[in-house]
Each structure stands twice: as C-alpha cells, then as structure tokens.
Design an enzyme around this catalytic site. Structure first.
Site, PDB file in Angstrom:
ATOM      1  N   CYS A 111      22.590  34.638  34.854  1.00  0.00           N
ATOM      2  CA  CYS A 111      21.472  34.290  34.039  1.00  0.00           C
ATOM      3  C   CYS A 111      22.231  33.718  32.700  1.00  0.00           C
ATOM      4  CB  CYS A 111      20.695  35.305  33.573  1.00  0.00           C
ATOM      5  SG  CYS A 111      19.649  35.335  32.098  1.00  0.00           S
ATOM      6  N   ARG A 163      39.462  55.174  39.664  1.00  0.00           N
ATOM      7  CA  ARG A 163      38.454  55.288  38.732  1.00  0.00           C
ATOM      8  C   ARG A 163      38.625  56.518  37.595  1.00  0.00           C
ATOM      9  NH1 ARG A 163      38.169  50.359  38.807  1.00  0.00           N
ATOM     10  NH2 ARG A 163      36.234  49.228  38.353  1.00  0.00           N
ATOM     11  N   CYS A 169      30.130  48.058  37.168  1.00  0.00           N
ATOM     12  CA  CYS A 169      31.109  47.252  37.305  1.00  0.00           C
ATOM     13  C   CYS A 169      31.779  47.131  38.803  1.00  0.00           C
ATOM     14  CB  CYS A 169      32.192  46.947  36.275  1.00  0.00           C
ATOM     15  SG  CYS A 169      33.135  45.507  36.563  1.00  0.00           S
ATOM     16  N   ARG A 203      24.574  33.645  27.328  1.00  0.00           N
ATOM     17  CA  ARG A 203      26.301  33.367  27.716  1.00  0.00           C
ATOM     18  C   ARG A 203      26.942  33.005  26.649  1.00  0.00           C
ATOM     19  NH1 ARG A 203      28.297  28.621  30.591  1.00  0.00           N
ATOM     20  NH2 ARG A 203      26.533  27.495  29.519  1.00  0.00           N
ATOM     21  N   CYS A 207      13.649  30.531  33.594  1.00  0.00           N
ATOM     22  CA  CYS A 207      15.081  30.859  33.688  1.00  0.00           C
ATOM     23  C   CYS A 207      15.242  30.545  35.214  1.00  0.00           C
ATOM     24  CB  CYS A 207      15.509  31.904  33.509  1.00  0.00           C
ATOM     25  SG  CYS A 207      17.412  32.212  33.834  1.00  0.00           S
ATOM     26  N   HIS A 244      39.686  47.247  35.170  1.00  0.00           N
ATOM     27  CA  HIS A 244      41.108  46.387  34.996  1.00  0.00           C
ATOM     28  C   HIS A 244      40.600  45.382  34.126  1.00  0.00           C
ATOM     29  CE1 HIS A 244      43.832  48.534  37.791  1.00  0.00           C
ATOM     30  NE2 HIS A 244      42.616  48.857  38.550  1.00  0.00           N
ATOM     31  N   THR A 245      39.523  44.782  33.894  1.00  0.00           N
ATOM     32  CA  THR A 245      39.153  43.631  33.051  1.00  0.00           C
ATOM     33  C   THR A 245      39.406  44.141  31.329  1.00  0.00           C
ATOM     34  OG1 THR A 245      37.507  43.157  34.690  1.00  0.00           O
ATOM     35  CG2 THR A 245      37.364  41.768  32.608  1.00  0.00           C
ATOM     36  N   CYS A 284      17.351  33.212  37.231  1.00  0.00           N
ATOM     37  CA  CYS A 284      16.618  34.423  37.324  1.00  0.00           C
ATOM     38  C   CYS A 284      15.573  34.200  38.366  1.00  0.00           C
ATOM     39  CB  CYS A 284      16.246  35.102  36.182  1.00  0.00           C
ATOM     40  SG  CYS A 284      17.386  35.954  35.205  1.00  0.00           S
ATOM     41  N   HIS A 341      32.919  48.328  29.562  1.00  0.00           N
ATOM     42  CA  HIS A 341      31.818  47.632  30.113  1.00  0.00           C
ATOM     43  C   HIS A 341      31.319  48.417  31.324  1.00  0.00           C
ATOM     44  CE1 HIS A 341      35.084  45.958  32.199  1.00  0.00           C
ATOM     45  NE2 HIS A 341      34.172  45.617  33.367  1.00  0.00           N
ATOM     46  N   CYS A 366      17.266  37.596  32.171  1.00  0.00           N
ATOM     47  CA  CYS A 366      16.239  37.614  31.403  1.00  0.00           C
ATOM     48  C   CYS A 366      14.811  37.891  31.826  1.00  0.00           C
ATOM     49  CB  CYS A 366      16.603  36.414  30.547  1.00  0.00           C
ATOM     50  SG  CYS A 366      15.922  34.891  31.733  1.00  0.00           S
TER      51      CYS A 366
HETATM   52 ZN    ZN Z   1      34.613  45.549  35.434  1.00  0.00          ZN
HETATM   53 ZN    ZN Z   2      17.730  34.502  32.944  1.00  0.00          ZN
END
Ligand code: ZN
Ligand code: ZN
Length: 683
Positions: free
Chosen positions: A413, A677, A477, A417, A402, A346-347, A405, A367, A397
């Site tokens: 993470c 789906r 997802c 971004r 990090c 749905h995204t 992470c 995705h 990562c």
């Molecule tokens: Zn999704």
């Molecule tokens: Zn990270």
C-alpha cells in the site's frame, strides 16, 4: 533460599524429573514430592503447574513408574507436573493397618480431632498452600496458573480442594474419585476419625460442595473404569456427583471406561487426555494473568507529551545512546502505543551500520514489536486504548480507492510511503524529540526502540487480547516474511520441492512454512554447518554446506539441480541478501517452471545477474516484502494460529533481555553466530 532438597534428577521426555523432599510446616514432617519441569525455549518462563494427588497408600513413585506417559505430553504442552508424595513419612499411634485411615492415608482434610490435629494431619493446607508456593519459589513453576487432578482419594482431594478454591486451581479432573465420601464406608470412617463426625466431612465432600457452590468451572473431567471394584462396592459414587452437578449447572464430563479397573494401567491409558484438558485451561489462565500484570495503561497522559526512555541512533556505526525522549500525543489518524517488547532485526542493524544510504539520523530504530495502545488521535476507530497491536512497516489503508489494498496480489500500500521513507509521520512532522527539544526521525513507520511510539492507524494490526507480546512481536517482520514468501508469494503446494539459502530466522521460517505447506523435499543451504540442526528440526530434509560440502568441479546450483535433484527444485528462496547467492538460488530452480524468491535485503548499489537463458528456459525471479501479508488483516490471523498451537515461534527466540537500555547488548547478541532472534522486554 531453597526450601526443598533435590534428591535425584532424571532427564525424561526432553525435560527434567526431580525427586525432592522438604520439611513441611503444615504437616510437621519431612514430605516427598516429584516435579517434572519441561524444557522451554525461554528458560526463565514459568510453566503452568499441574498438581497430582495420589490415592490411598500410593506415593509419588507410583505415578512416576506407572503413569509415565504423562511426561511426554507435559513436555509437548509446556506444562510442569507435580506429583505430591502425600503419604506422610511418619507413623502415628492409632494408624489403621487397613490403610483407609491414619497418618499415611490419603484423605485431604485438616484434622480437627485433637489426636490427629496434634499429629499434624493437615493435608488440605499442605496441598492448597504450602506445596504450590514452594513449587513457585524453588522451581519457578505455576507462578501464573495452577490446576489439579488425582486418583481415588487423591481424585476426591483434587475435586474438593478445587471446588473450594477456584482462584487457586483454575481446572480440575480426576481418575476414579471418591465422589461422595459422606455416603461411603471409607469416607464415613475417615471423617469420623479426623473430624469427629461424618457431618463435619460435608465441607470436604465434592458432591455436597457442588450442590452448595453451583457452577465453578467450565467443565470437570472424570474417568472411571467400569470394572473398578470400588465402583461396584459403592465407594466412588460418580453418579451422585454428576447428578448434583447437573442440578447446579456445573458441567461434568464423566467417561465410564469399559473394562478398566482401579489400577495405574487405567491412569496411564488416559492421563494424556487429562494433561491436554488442563493445559488448555492453564494456558488461558496464564495469558489472562499476564495480561492483568502488564496492562497498566495510564490514561492520565492522554493528549499530553510522554517522557520515556529510548535508545537513539545518533549516527552510522555509533552504538545507540540511552536518552530520555518526549513522545508527543497522536494526531488525527495516529495511535500512541506503549512498546512492551521489541525483537531485533537485521534491517535495524543494516541501517545502524550505515549501509543504507537513505538512513536518517538521529533516529529511533526498531520495527518488530508488540505494543499496547495508550491513546488514539482524532478519527481513529479501528483500535482503542488497551488494545494489543503489532506495528507494521507495510501499512494497509484498506480504502476502496487504493488499487493495491484492493488487489489480492500485493500488500504494498503506497498511502504513506513518501513520509515514512522520509522518517516522518503522514502529515510530514515528527512526534519524537530529544532532551534539547530537537526532532528525532521515525524509522520504517515504527521506531520501537523506545518505551512509547506513535504509529499511523493504518500501520496497526490489532491482535488477540491474550497474545503474549514478547513472543508474537516476531510476526512484525522476519518470521512472518519467511512464512509469507512460501504461502503467499510462491504458494508452495503439497509434494513440491524447495531450497532455502541462508538459515537465520527468516530461512528457518521459510522451512517451517514449507513443511506446513506439505513440501516433499526441503533443501537447506548455508556456509555454516552449525545451523543444520535447527534446520532439520524445522523440517529440512537435506542440508548442504555450500562452502565445503560441494563436489569438486561443481557450484552449489549445479550440485542441487544436477545432483541432489534431476532438474532443480520447484521453488528456491534467498534469505541472505547476497547477490551471488540470489543467482545460485535462481539457477538451482527447476527447468521449465522453477521460481526463485528474493527475500534478503541486498546492500545498497548491488545488482543481480544471470544469463537470460535461465529465464528463457522457464525459470522466474520474484521478490517479497513482508511475505506479501497485508498487515491489518493477516497478522491477527498469524497470531491466532500461534495461540491455537498450530504455529509455534518460541524456537526463534534464542536471547531475551529486560529493559530498553539493554538494546545494545541485544545487538551484540544478534551479531553473534548463534542468535536467531533477541527479544528485549521493556515492561
Ligand atoms: Zn525486519
Ligand atoms: Zn492502501
């Protein structure tokens, strides 16, 4: 064109049992067989085929009537079961009334003695070639994997046919087989008759074959009853086979079953074990065959741009356009993948509908995918060409520097971004161009509505080589998000209570996760009662119609917290993205300790509200992204759980399409009410 005629169809154990006949070319007569085809979530999928050979004087109907416990197991494991009616319908002069020799007998050989050859006694060829190809073409069963078992003479037939043809039958087992017929009275008589000499029978003798061929299978399962009269009178000779196998390093699991005789009661008692034994091997064979069929990585394109088909989102509220795009080779720290299957989420639709004010166009959406690595950029060590990966929109990562992470508390993470949000690769450029050479934006770091995609290495979850990508793509997802909300974000414990708002794929996966966690009560809430059947199947104990099923004067949260339960549920989950539902979810959680988890993505600009008193009296509000799973360490574990049969996900796949150009149709399907789906297979 179908070669067989279905004479009857019976619904059995959730699947269908067909009784059929067909004119056989190898035996020159009309042959009968029965086939149990399990019902599968994907009706186009070819289930593996397990063939059963009957013994002397038995037909397919003996098995159907007396060993029927096999069908439920076959349905549960998704295996088709073919019972050969191997006693030919015609009688020939010379048929022996004692039944151990003649046209209706059960020795699976091709006769060389002219009398039987002319009569069409070619049971070996029939079982090996004719019937399996008929089953594939007429019933779409056993296209990728076949195995065989049988009883008595049929048990012997299964053993010798499999030992001679391991490339056709990937596993074999038997009930009370005649293991060494050249040493027994029945075998001597039959070989003398069909083949003119006992010696010629050696090429059909399982014990002789295992001596000659050495190790052929990882294991052979044989059950023999200790009270079997043919064991005691020296017809079966299982120890001869076992000994010969040991000398040849061929493992045999010979189980002597105390008190059982030669009957179908004996078969029915243990047939489920045999179906399990075969299913395990058939599934492995099927996976490796599918792997060979799809893994066509063209290494010649390494380092070069690839032109391929893609569905491009040119702007909000406009259907995707089918275009040929150029996917540039991966740069340092990047991976180019061939996208094998993509599930709609749905995204994607939310962005396409223009509801995301930060949505960038033109872009390639998608995705939730299963991919094979085509080539890797400089410095990439965690995956190699040919590896199977699931792209993750939440990268990992995994650097010691990090803090996200390194923390077990989160999966967020921030390494890439800002560029990911800007529709770019980590170096600030894009790898996708249209036919005019104009840049196309990436989406969620994935862009899998194209035949090829470039991902950051830290976004690639490397999964088991045998995983079916058109299934496990769901772990990219929605389904993973629902499971993780229960297991990671809320850590629901055995005996706790749960309410789930919104019964799409995410809501159902919350129910599945809660059931697996041992929740004692799972309340499923939706405005559409047609979703309740699937919810109940997934494990919901109560279903609430929040539109028409709430008592007068109450709202849904009061109905749950002050009606269905005394104080509310331990955990509630919003899977709708509607802020008023998020409020209801919070307010139906338990006074003193209830936790409500927001999973659904709300429309831009919307805000949540409740009275602060709700929090003061012990409720807390949480949210989750990708269920808290760390993409590279956790997604492979989900896939393994699926492969081991502990985490079924096929039930979410309600629609399938072939070819990336079918993506608009898949979007239409997702908009229809009955879709959980829709998976589009590209290759
Ligand atoms: Zn999704
Ligand atoms: Zn990270």
């Amino acid at each position: 064109m179908k070669l067989s005629t279905i004479k009857s169809t019976i619904a059995v154990a959730g699947g269908n049992l067909y009784r059929c006949s067909h004119p056989s070319t190898s035996t020159g007569s009309e042959m009968l067989f029965s086939i149990f085809k399990p019902s599968l979530p994907d009706p186009l999928e070819s289930p593996p085929a397990l063939f059963y050979l009957s013994g002397l004087t038995c037909t397919d109907s003996n098995f159907i009537e007396k060993a029927s416990s096999a069908f439920q197991t076959a349905q549960d494991l998704g295996v088709s079961l073919i019972v050969c009616g191997t006693s030919s319908q015609k009688r020939v002069e010379g048929d022996d009334e004692s039944w151990d020799f003649g046209h209706n007998a059960g020795f699976y050989v091709d006769a060389t003695n002219p009398k039987w050859k002319e009569a069409g006694y070619n049971m070996y060829t029939y079982v090996l070639d004719e019937l399996p190809s008929l089953i594939s073409s007429d019933f779409n069963c056993g296209v990728h994997a076949r195995s065989i078992f049988g009883h008595s003479m049929g048990g012997h037939g299964a053993l010798q046919i499999a030992l001679k043809n391991p490339e056709v039958f990937c596993a074999v087992s038997a009930f009370a087989p005649i293991c060494n017929p050249v040493e027994g009275a029945w075998g001597k008589k039959a070989f003398e008759g069909y083949l003119s000499s006992v010696d010629a029978g050696k090429e059909y003798d399982a014990t002789e074959l295992v001596k000659k061929n050495g190790r052929t299978f990882d294991d052979i399962l044989i059950d023999v009853g200790t009270s079997d009269q043919f064991l005691t009178d020296g017809q079966l000779l299982p120890n001869n086979f076992k000994l010969a196998a040991e000398m040849s390093q061929q493992k045999v699991t010979l189980r002597m079953q105390p008190g059982y005789d030669h009957s179908y009661h004996f078969i029915n008692t243990f047939v489920s074990d045999h179906v399990h034994f075969h299913s395990k091997r058939l599934k492995a064979e099927q996976r490796s065959k599918i792997l060979q069929a799809t893994e066509e990585i063209d290494v010649s394109m390494t380092g070069k741009p690839i032109k391929c088909k893609a569905m491009v989102a040119r702007g909000p509220k406009i259907p995707l356009t089918e275009e040929t795009i150029t996917v540039d080779p991966p740069r340092a720290g990047e991976v180019r993948v061939k996208v094998m299957a993509n599930a709609l989420c749905h995204t994607d639709i939310y962005t396409l509908d223009g509801l995301d004010p930060e949505g960038l166009f033109p872009c390639i959406l998608g995705h939730e995918a299963g991919c094979i690595v085509e080539s890797v950029g400089e410095g990439v060590l965690s995956v190699k060409p040919g590896d199977r990966v699931i792209p993750g929109y939440t990268p990992q990562c995994a650097k010691p520097s990090c803090i996200f992470c390194m923390s077990p508390k989160t999966n967020l993470c921030p390494a890439i971004r800002s560029t990911q949000g800007a529709g770019k690769m980590p170096d600030g450029t894009t790898r996708l161009r249209d036919e005019k050479g104009e840049e196309i934006f990436h989406f969620m770091g994935c862009s899998t509505m194209a035949e090829y995609a470039v991902l950051a290495e830290i976004s690639c979850a490397k999964i088991d080589d045998s995983a079916p990508l058109d299934k496990v793509c769901l772990f990219g997802c929605g389904v993973a998000t629902g499971l993780g909300a229960v297991w990671n974000t809320c850590k629901v414990q055995k005996g706790e209570t749960v309410a789930v708002f919104g019964l799409g794929a995410v809501g159902l996966s919350v129910i599945q996760g809660a059931k697996m966690a041992g929740a004692s009560r799972i309340i499923a809430v939706d405005i559409n009662p047609s979703k309740f059947e699937a919810a109940t199947k997934a494990g919901a104990t109560d279903c609430v119609d929040s539109l028409n099923g709430i008592p007068e004067g109450k709202n849904v949260q009061q109905h749950i917290a002050g009606g269905l339960t005394q104080w509310g549920v331990d955990y509630s989950f919003d899977c709708t993205g509607i802020v008023s539902v998020m409020r209801a979810a919070l307010e139906c959680s338990h006074r003193g300790w209830g936790t409500s988890c927001v999973i659904g993505v709300a429309a831009s600009g919307h805000e949540i509200s409740t009275r602060p008193f709700q929090l003061v009296t012990g409720r807390s509000w949480k949210g989750t992204a990708f269920g808290g799973f760390k993409t590279r360490t956790d997604v492979p574990k989900l896939v393994n759980k699926y492969l081991e049969g502990e985490l079924p996900i096929e039930q979410y796949i309600t629609h399938t399409f072939e070819g990336v150009e079918k993506t608009n149709e898949a979007i239409d399907a997702l908009h229809s009410g009955d879709c959980l789906r829709a998976v589009v297979k590209y290759f």
